[in-house]
Scaffold this motif. Sequence first.
Motif, PDB file in Angstrom:
ATOM      1  N   HIS A 285      35.975  32.416  37.164  1.00  0.00           N
ATOM      2  CA  HIS A 285      37.138  33.215  37.547  1.00  0.00           C
ATOM      3  C   HIS A 285      36.421  34.465  38.300  1.00  0.00           C
ATOM      4  CE1 HIS A 285      41.266  34.492  37.647  1.00  0.00           C
ATOM      5  NE2 HIS A 285      40.938  35.613  37.092  1.00  0.00           N
TER       6      HIS A 285
ATOM      7  N   GLU B 242      36.854  37.588  39.022  1.00  0.00           N
ATOM      8  CA  GLU B 242      37.611  38.551  38.502  1.00  0.00           C
ATOM      9  C   GLU B 242      37.546  39.812  39.497  1.00  0.00           C
ATOM     10  OE1 GLU B 242      38.580  39.235  33.867  1.00  0.00           O
ATOM     11  OE2 GLU B 242      36.685  40.385  34.742  1.00  0.00           O
TER      12      GLU B 242
ATOM     13  N   GLY C 195      40.244  36.993  41.845  1.00  0.00           N
ATOM     14  CA  GLY C 195      40.745  36.027  40.990  1.00  0.00           C
ATOM     15  C   GLY C 195      40.782  34.542  41.460  1.00  0.00           C
TER      16      GLY C 195
ATOM     17  N   GLU D 283      39.343  30.783  41.711  1.00  0.00           N
ATOM     18  CA  GLU D 283      38.715  30.020  40.539  1.00  0.00           C
ATOM     19  C   GLU D 283      37.617  29.004  41.344  1.00  0.00           C
ATOM     20  OE1 GLU D 283      41.232  28.027  37.906  1.00  0.00           O
ATOM     21  OE2 GLU D 283      41.478  29.945  36.672  1.00  0.00           O
TER      22      GLU D 283
END
Length: 275
Positions: A30, A32, A36, A38
């Motif tokens: 992920h 972050e 965000g 994947e």
Amino acid sequence: TDIAEDGFIYFALTGGSHAGWLIGQQVRIHTELSGGQEVSGVIGHKAVHHLELEERNKVPKVNEIFIDIGAKTKEEVRKLGIEIGDPVIYSIGAEKLALNDRIVARGWDNRAGVLTLIEAIRRLKKEDTKAHVVFAFLGGEEVGLIGGFRGSALYKPEVMINVDVGFATKTPSTGKEKAMHGDVDLCGGVIINRGGAFDPSLVIKAFDLAKSKKIKTQFSVITHEGGTDATPFNRSGARVLDLGLPCRYMHYDEVVDLKDIESAATLLVELLKSF
């Protein structure tokens, strides 16, 4: 924890994963800090054909395995937005086993508890309750009971009912666990945990309600404070009841029986109506 020049990614463990089980697992990184997204990958290791005889009986160290996202270089990895410290999660799927209402999935610990609470909320909407009830879905248990400590400080309840998975102890090689915790099996009903950290009057109340309503239950013994969110609430002064969902192969690909979740949701609703 590290991105190698050849594009392979190294990582550390949080929670209770077993390094030997990780090899070949599909994962998602992920990103972050960069939106965000994947990124799919697989945990790699030397092929079994290339293992020396003594290596085949050893569990690899975490720094000997790595994540392969198909990259050729470190620069390709960075272009995807992957940074040091990004969380890595398993590619979670669920499948019904061939017999009975048993589901295999990763993360039943504690998706099973979440499902139980959601079902209890659905049913409780049709009931009258005198008590003020808060359903709290707390995270961070595996890394220090973080959600439990925050929740206990925020809500300060008189009674806390914890719903988590418990060890199913009727599979091959679990004789030691059965002797330690009790005879627990799938489809045996919701677990009522007993031990010094749990309020005995709540245990009796749960047992009596289950008996009168013909809800299947079984007991498990926890002799000291456990590693669940019951602990911080217990320390904050709440009276704690700990309910469990029987679970096989905890922290691997886990198996639960939907009938046990049904029993747990039914008992939880009856308890909340009784206060």
